[in-house]
Design an enzyme around this catalytic site. Structure first.
Site, PDB file in Angstrom:
ATOM      1  N   ASN A 125     -15.043   3.428   1.980  1.00  0.00           N
ATOM      2  CA  ASN A 125     -13.581   3.355   2.095  1.00  0.00           C
ATOM      3  C   ASN A 125     -13.041   4.357   3.117  1.00  0.00           C
ATOM      4  O   ASN A 125     -11.844   4.394   3.368  1.00  0.00           O
ATOM      5  CB  ASN A 125     -12.909   3.601   0.745  1.00  0.00           C
ATOM      6  CG  ASN A 125     -12.899   5.077   0.366  1.00  0.00           C
ATOM      7  OD1 ASN A 125     -13.923   5.752   0.468  1.00  0.00           O
ATOM      8  ND2 ASN A 125     -11.766   5.581  -0.072  1.00  0.00           N
ATOM      9  N   GLY A 157     -16.802  -6.815  -7.730  1.00  0.00           N
ATOM     10  CA  GLY A 157     -16.587  -6.474  -6.329  1.00  0.00           C
ATOM     11  C   GLY A 157     -16.964  -5.039  -6.019  1.00  0.00           C
ATOM     12  O   GLY A 157     -17.651  -4.357  -6.790  1.00  0.00           O
ATOM     13  N   GLY A 158     -16.464  -4.549  -4.866  1.00  0.00           N
ATOM     14  CA  GLY A 158     -16.805  -3.209  -4.417  1.00  0.00           C
ATOM     15  C   GLY A 158     -16.336  -2.126  -5.365  1.00  0.00           C
ATOM     16  O   GLY A 158     -17.042  -1.134  -5.590  1.00  0.00           O
ATOM     17  N   GLY A 197      -4.358   3.485 -12.123  1.00  0.00           N
ATOM     18  CA  GLY A 197      -5.130   3.968 -10.987  1.00  0.00           C
ATOM     19  C   GLY A 197      -4.408   4.834  -9.978  1.00  0.00           C
ATOM     20  O   GLY A 197      -5.003   5.166  -8.944  1.00  0.00           O
ATOM     21  N   SER A 217       0.823  -1.203   0.000  1.00  0.00           N
ATOM     22  CA  SER A 217       0.000   0.000   0.000  1.00  0.00           C
ATOM     23  C   SER A 217       0.865   1.264   0.000  1.00  0.00           C
ATOM     24  O   SER A 217       1.892   1.336   0.663  1.00  0.00           O
ATOM     25  CB  SER A 217      -0.909   0.014   1.233  1.00  0.00           C
ATOM     26  OG  SER A 217      -1.598   1.247   1.326  1.00  0.00           O
ATOM     27  N   ARG A 254     -16.167 -13.317 -14.247  1.00  0.00           N
ATOM     28  CA  ARG A 254     -16.007 -14.740 -14.552  1.00  0.00           C
ATOM     29  C   ARG A 254     -17.259 -15.534 -14.189  1.00  0.00           C
ATOM     30  O   ARG A 254     -17.563 -16.553 -14.804  1.00  0.00           O
ATOM     31  CB  ARG A 254     -14.800 -15.300 -13.801  1.00  0.00           C
ATOM     32  CG  ARG A 254     -13.460 -14.830 -14.326  1.00  0.00           C
ATOM     33  CD  ARG A 254     -12.323 -15.288 -13.460  1.00  0.00           C
ATOM     34  NE  ARG A 254     -12.415 -14.731 -12.111  1.00  0.00           N
ATOM     35  CZ  ARG A 254     -11.589 -15.031 -11.119  1.00  0.00           C
ATOM     36  NH1 ARG A 254     -10.615 -15.894 -11.312  1.00  0.00           N
ATOM     37  NH2 ARG A 254     -11.730 -14.483  -9.934  1.00  0.00           N
ATOM     38  N   LYS A 303     -14.652  -3.370   2.706  1.00  0.00           N
ATOM     39  CA  LYS A 303     -15.402  -2.170   2.334  1.00  0.00           C
ATOM     40  C   LYS A 303     -16.908  -2.309   2.544  1.00  0.00           C
ATOM     41  O   LYS A 303     -17.606  -1.305   2.746  1.00  0.00           O
ATOM     42  CB  LYS A 303     -15.115  -1.794   0.881  1.00  0.00           C
ATOM     43  CG  LYS A 303     -13.694  -1.264   0.671  1.00  0.00           C
ATOM     44  CD  LYS A 303     -13.488  -0.751  -0.741  1.00  0.00           C
ATOM     45  CE  LYS A 303     -12.106  -0.161  -0.907  1.00  0.00           C
ATOM     46  NZ  LYS A 303     -11.907   0.448  -2.240  1.00  0.00           N
TER      47      LYS A 303
END
Length: 413
Positions: free
Chosen positions: A77, A118-119, A214, A13, A141, A56
């Protein structure tokens, strides 16, 4: 604890670094198992938290107030403890909207495809809705729209947002889709920020499409979270400074060019100026082979050398914060360029042919005319892969200054 990031695995991170650059408060990483997350939220022994996967959604039952974005998206978040009341926010959507705008990807009236369920996928959907997408399709998927259905039924997608971790370090080199099978694409966003440019982003940029990874989203959501923590505005110009600083720290400075153009000498000087490791690809190849490069050519041939070169470059290109000197033929293989560009800015080192060194270089024999032919053949390849060029004919000091100036400019792009 004042402020921090909670999640299950936080080893890679950048949040602590970003919040420390924003300044004004203590911030640390707090990797927690599920029971640790629940205990911390029950104790409320903090002033504010950022939340990452897989929590989250799991944090929502512990909150007293959900912001409109959280209610709309279904995940948070950012958590703020206001006099004992826990308030949930989602600043990911603000970060993603800023990234889309900065990248120049147009969503209004377009058909958008979001990869993942996902989130982050929910955040991407909310962002596309707010930007006026004509249609939004989620691909995963597990379906109902899987990847084969994407190519079969949605090849007319105009905007693509990857909200999966495919291609993220250490799984570099993977791409969730083949953009060649999506001919109508007009823009691509990948929420993955390590590496700097995933194969998905690089493939889109090669087609001339606006595309971005990102990191900007990560920085902007942190700035927006800091505003929630501090209950006051944060100068958004800080985002640009933090983004550029992170890229300067993380990006490899890669030197490409003709054999004998001085890449190694220049690279060592740049590594000293930047206080970072210097990696010579030819030395790494010799170490891996256990023999000098001329011996590899003599005993195994050029194809064996090129295969080993690609293996070494793939390994080097995954890492960050290095100065890398490549062999003269490295850019001739597209896979090498992708490996080097994922975390690197490529500078083309130029030197007049008559000044090129030839000692110990198997492909530099044959005299001046042979070198001229080689340069003419390679010039288009070098130009296509280079982010900038530096003249190495007037002395190392001048070349170092030019290279550093170009590198700093590229980091802000």
């Amino acid at each position: 604890m004042q402020y921090g990031l909670i999640g299950e695995k936080l080893g890679h991170s950048y949040s602590e670094r970003i919040h420390n650059m924003i300044g004004g408060y203590e911030y640390r990483l707090c990797p927690l198992p599920p029971e640790g997350m629940r205990a911390l939220l029950k104790s409320r022994d903090f002033r504010g938290l950022n939340v990452t996967i897989p929590y989250k959604k799991d944090v929502l039952p512990f909150c007293d107030v959900l912001s409109g974005e959280v209610e709309r998206i279904g995940s948070a978040n950012t958590l703020v403890n206001r006099d004992g009341a826990l308030i949930a926010y989602n600043t990911d959507i603000g970060g993603l909207l800023s990234l889309i705008q900065r990248a120049g990807v147009k969503v209004n009236g377009k058909k958008a495809v979001i990869l993942g369920s996902g989130g982050t996928s929910l955040t991407a959907r909310a962002a596309c809705e707010s930007l006026g997408a004509r249609r939004i399709v989620t691909v995963s998927r597990k379906g109902p729209v899987d990847y084969e259905a994407l190519y079969r039924d949605h090849a007319d997608a105009q905007v693509l947002i990857n909200a999966t971790p495919v291609g993220m370090y250490p799984g570099n080199g993977a791409s969730p889709v083949d953009v060649a099978r999506l001919p109508a694409l007009e823009g691509v966003i990948d929420v993955v920020y390590n590496p700097d440019r995933t194969p998905l982003v690089l493939a889109a940029q090669k087609r001339g499409l606006p595309a971005a990874g990102g990191l900007w989203m990560l920085v902007m959501q942190a700035v927006l979270a800091a505003e929630k923590f501090l209950a006051r505005p944060v100068d958004t110009e800080r985002a640009g400074d933090i983004y550029a600083a992170l890229r300067l720290e993380r990006l490899n400075l890669v030197l490409a060019g003709m054999p004998g153009s001085g890449k190694t000498t220049l690279g060592k000087a740049l590594a000293e100026a930047l206080r970072r490791p210097f990696i010579d690809c030819d030395e790494e190849i010799e170490r891996a082979a256990g023999m000098p490069i001329p011996e590899i050519f003599r005993t195994q041939g050029e194809e064996a050398f090129r295969a080993l070169e690609s293996e070494v470059i793939a390994r080097i290109g995954k890492e960050s914060g290095q100065v890398v000197a490549t062999g003269g033929g490295a850019p001739l293989r597209e896979q090498n360029v992708v490996s080097l560009r994922q975390n690197g800015m490529i500078l083309l080192v130029r030197r007049p042919v008559e000044l090129l060194a030839t000692d110990g270089r198997p492909l530099s024999v044959g005299g001046l005319e042979a070198l001229r032919r080689m340069e003419a053949e390679r010039a288009p390849v070098y130009a296509a892969c280079a982010d900038a060029q530096v003249n190495n004919a007037a002395g190392v000091e001048q070349a170092v200054d030019s290279a550093l100036c170009a590198f700093q400019k590229l980091a802000r792009a």
